[in-house]
Write a protein that holds these residues in place. Structure first.
Motif, short mmCIF file in Angstrom:
data_model
loop_
_atom_site.label_atom_id
_atom_site.label_comp_id
_atom_site.label_asym_id
_atom_site.label_seq_id
_atom_site.Cartn_x
_atom_site.Cartn_y
_atom_site.Cartn_z
N UNK A 173 -7.60 1.87 -14.10
CA UNK A 173 -8.25 1.21 -12.99
C UNK A 173 -7.49 0.26 -12.45
N UNK A 174 -7.15 0.19 -11.11
CA UNK A 174 -6.55 -0.77 -10.58
C UNK A 174 -7.30 -2.13 -10.34
N UNK A 175 -8.53 -2.02 -10.67
CA UNK A 175 -9.37 -3.12 -10.24
C UNK A 175 -9.11 -4.53 -11.03
N UNK A 176 -8.26 -4.45 -11.95
CA UNK A 176 -7.89 -5.71 -13.07
C UNK A 176 -6.39 -6.05 -12.36
N UNK A 189 -3.20 -8.05 -7.40
CA UNK A 189 -3.26 -7.94 -6.06
C UNK A 189 -3.97 -6.76 -5.58
N UNK A 190 -4.82 -6.54 -6.25
CA UNK A 190 -5.72 -5.36 -5.87
C UNK A 190 -6.48 -5.57 -4.43
N UNK A 191 -7.00 -6.81 -4.00
CA UNK A 191 -7.44 -6.98 -2.58
C UNK A 191 -6.40 -7.00 -1.65
N UNK A 192 -5.30 -7.45 -1.92
CA UNK A 192 -4.25 -7.39 -0.97
C UNK A 192 -3.76 -6.08 -0.78
N UNK A 193 -3.73 -5.09 -1.78
CA UNK A 193 -3.35 -3.79 -1.40
C UNK A 193 -4.47 -3.05 -0.75
N UNK A 194 -5.69 -3.24 -1.15
CA UNK A 194 -6.67 -2.57 -0.32
C UNK A 194 -6.78 -2.89 0.95
N UNK A 195 -6.48 -4.32 1.35
CA UNK A 195 -6.63 -4.72 2.87
C UNK A 195 -5.15 -3.86 3.31
N UNK A 196 -3.95 -4.00 2.93
CA UNK A 196 -3.03 -3.07 3.54
C UNK A 196 -3.06 -1.88 3.74
N UNK A 197 -3.93 -1.22 2.86
CA UNK A 197 -4.23 0.17 3.19
C UNK A 197 -5.14 0.41 4.08
N UNK A 198 -6.09 -0.22 4.36
CA UNK A 198 -7.15 -0.18 5.30
C UNK A 198 -6.34 -0.58 6.53
N UNK A 199 -5.34 -1.51 6.88
CA UNK A 199 -4.66 -1.92 7.90
C UNK A 199 -4.03 -0.75 8.26
N UNK A 200 -3.23 -0.15 7.20
CA UNK A 200 -2.24 1.05 7.79
C UNK A 200 -3.19 2.29 8.34
N UNK A 201 -4.32 2.43 7.90
CA UNK A 201 -5.32 3.68 8.19
C UNK A 201 -5.93 3.35 9.36
#
Length: 146
Positions: free
Chosen positions: A10-13, A16-28
């Motif tokens: 799991x990447x939850x730990x 940079x998980x929150x930054x990666x999630x925000x970047x993923x949402x921006x891209x999509x």
């Protein structure tokens, strides 16, 4: 010896998980109209090639240049929608205008167009207008949500 094996987990730990999630949402975020990009490109390519497909290259030289330039413009808009959607979907309204122009252009640019030339440009114009309207609708909906 160092442990270089890749552990799936799991990447939850991850720090940079929150930054990666925000970047993923921006891209999509700007990809709501991804299904329209391909048809827009195909309409542009067909518009550019239509004088030779419908065989009016010899009888309507002004419309040959006209359709080729507008077809290239439509295809470039489609490429822009794919490459930089967040910047380009503001130009979706321009596709609607190009569609209307394509419908009336045989009488303005052409000289005595026959039924095949008229129907060709009317169909291309209607498709361009409808695809542009779809892009405008979905892009405005995605702007309201974000």
């Amino acid at each position: 010896m160092a442990d270089v094996s890749h552990h799936r987990g799991d990447l939850a730990g991850h720090p940079d998980a929150t930054e990666m999630q925000a970047r993923y949402e921006r891209v999509l975020g700007g990809r709501d109209v991804v299904l329209v990009d391909g048809p827009v490109f195909l309409v542009g390519v067909y518009c550019a090639a239509s004088p030779w497909i419908v065989h009016f290259a010899a009888s309507q030289p002004a419309l040959v240049v006209h359709n080729f330039i507008l077809g290239a413009a439509i295809a470039l808009l489609a490429v822009g929608f794919t490459v930089a959607p967040e910047r380009m979907y503001g130009l979706s309204g321009a596709m609607c205008a190009i569609g209307v122009w394509m419908i009336i252009s045989p009488w303005i640019v052409g000289s005595g167009p026959d039924a095949g030339v008229i129907w060709n440009n009317v169909v291309i114009g209607a498709l361009t207008f409808l695809l542009g309207a779809m892009c405008v609708a979905v892009a405005s909906k995605s702007r309201r949500v974000t």
